[in-house]
Motif scaffolding. Structure first.
Motif, PDB file in Angstrom:
ATOM      1  N   THR A  90       2.876  33.818  -4.746  1.00 17.84           N
ATOM      2  CA  THR A  90       3.487  32.266  -4.663  1.00 17.84           C
ATOM      3  C   THR A  90       2.243  31.401  -4.583  1.00 17.84           C
ATOM      4  O   THR A  90       2.408  30.455  -5.268  1.00 17.84           O
ATOM      5  CB  THR A  90       4.462  32.162  -3.560  1.00 17.84           C
ATOM      6  N   GLN A  91       1.325  31.444  -3.552  1.00 23.07           N
ATOM      7  CA  GLN A  91       0.175  30.791  -3.675  1.00 23.07           C
ATOM      8  C   GLN A  91      -0.781  30.701  -4.781  1.00 23.07           C
ATOM      9  O   GLN A  91      -0.938  29.604  -5.379  1.00 23.07           O
ATOM     10  CB  GLN A  91      -0.810  31.152  -2.481  1.00 23.07           C
ATOM     11  N   ILE A  92      -0.687  31.532  -5.590  1.00 25.43           N
ATOM     12  CA  ILE A  92      -1.596  31.628  -6.768  1.00 25.43           C
ATOM     13  C   ILE A  92      -1.137  31.293  -7.792  1.00 25.43           C
ATOM     14  O   ILE A  92      -1.500  30.237  -8.829  1.00 25.43           O
ATOM     15  CB  ILE A  92      -1.897  33.154  -7.149  1.00 25.43           C
ATOM     16  N   THR A  93       0.544  31.251  -8.012  1.00 20.99           N
ATOM     17  CA  THR A  93       1.378  30.490  -8.831  1.00 20.99           C
ATOM     18  C   THR A  93       1.329  29.103  -8.635  1.00 20.99           C
ATOM     19  O   THR A  93       1.082  28.428  -9.462  1.00 20.99           O
ATOM     20  CB  THR A  93       2.893  31.285  -8.884  1.00 20.99           C
ATOM     21  N   ILE A  95      -1.117  27.464  -7.453  1.00 18.23           N
ATOM     22  CA  ILE A  95      -2.526  26.692  -7.859  1.00 18.23           C
ATOM     23  C   ILE A  95      -2.511  26.657  -9.102  1.00 18.23           C
ATOM     24  O   ILE A  95      -2.761  25.720  -9.721  1.00 18.23           O
ATOM     25  CB  ILE A  95      -3.407  27.635  -7.049  1.00 18.23           C
ATOM     26  N   VAL A  96      -1.881  27.666  -9.816  1.00 17.99           N
ATOM     27  CA  VAL A  96      -1.833  27.524 -11.255  1.00 17.99           C
ATOM     28  C   VAL A  96      -0.947  26.345 -11.887  1.00 17.99           C
ATOM     29  O   VAL A  96      -1.467  25.507 -12.805  1.00 17.99           O
ATOM     30  CB  VAL A  96      -1.367  28.974 -11.978  1.00 17.99           C
ATOM     31  N   VAL A 102      -2.553  18.858 -13.317  1.00 10.69           N
ATOM     32  CA  VAL A 102      -3.957  17.872 -13.427  1.00 10.69           C
ATOM     33  C   VAL A 102      -4.435  17.960 -14.747  1.00 10.69           C
ATOM     34  O   VAL A 102      -4.878  16.995 -15.281  1.00 10.69           O
ATOM     35  CB  VAL A 102      -4.849  18.489 -12.375  1.00 10.69           C
ATOM     36  N   MET A 103      -4.558  19.250 -15.429  1.00 10.71           N
ATOM     37  CA  MET A 103      -5.101  19.095 -16.822  1.00 10.71           C
ATOM     38  C   MET A 103      -4.094  18.535 -17.785  1.00 10.71           C
ATOM     39  O   MET A 103      -4.787  17.513 -18.795  1.00 10.71           O
ATOM     40  CB  MET A 103      -5.262  20.745 -17.239  1.00 10.71           C
TER      41      MET A 103
END
Length: 127
Positions: A90-93, A95-96, A102-103
């Motif tokens: 969940t944390q990695i998702t 962050i992605v 942002v991009m």
């Protein structure tokens, strides 16, 4: 670099077996679609029988046995993988997703600045 040379030796008999396996696979798929008016169980049976015959014929060839060994090794390697916990995933998702947002904002801003510079300042086109 590896100094081992890769040799692909296959006999005509093995090539014939692979072609026969592909034909059996196609026959199973075609049988599934030809039997449109029949019950779903009959259609599924035609597909499964075609797949099983194809797998059986392919297994008798050297290429089929090599593929089966490759598949077994792939399953064995997959069992060695340390999978992330639910919290880590969940944390990695998140962050992605944050990075994507942002991009997207950065690229939108860059596009608008370039649009202003090109159309308003250089070309003098006003919207």
């Amino acid at each position: 670099m590896s100094n081992q040379s890769v040799q692909t030796v296959s006999t005509t008999n093995d090539k014939f077996k692979v072609v026969l396996a592909v034909v059996a696979l196609i026959a199973g798929v075609v049988g599934f679609f030809v039997l449109t008016g029949k019950p779903t169980l009959v259609r599924a049976a035609a597909l499964v029988v075609g797949l099983l015959i194809s797998a059986g014929i392919a297994y008798t060839s050297a290429a089929g046995r090599d593929f089966l060994n490759f598949a077994k090794e792939a399953v064995r390697e997959t069992k060695k993988v340390v999978w992330p916990t639910r919290k880590e995933a969940t944390q990695i998702t998140l962050i992605v997703f944050a990075f994507v947002v942002v991009m997207a904002i950065f690229l939108w801003g860059t596009d608008k600045i370039l649009e202003f510079v090109l159309y308003d300042l250089i070309l003098g086109w006003k919207k």
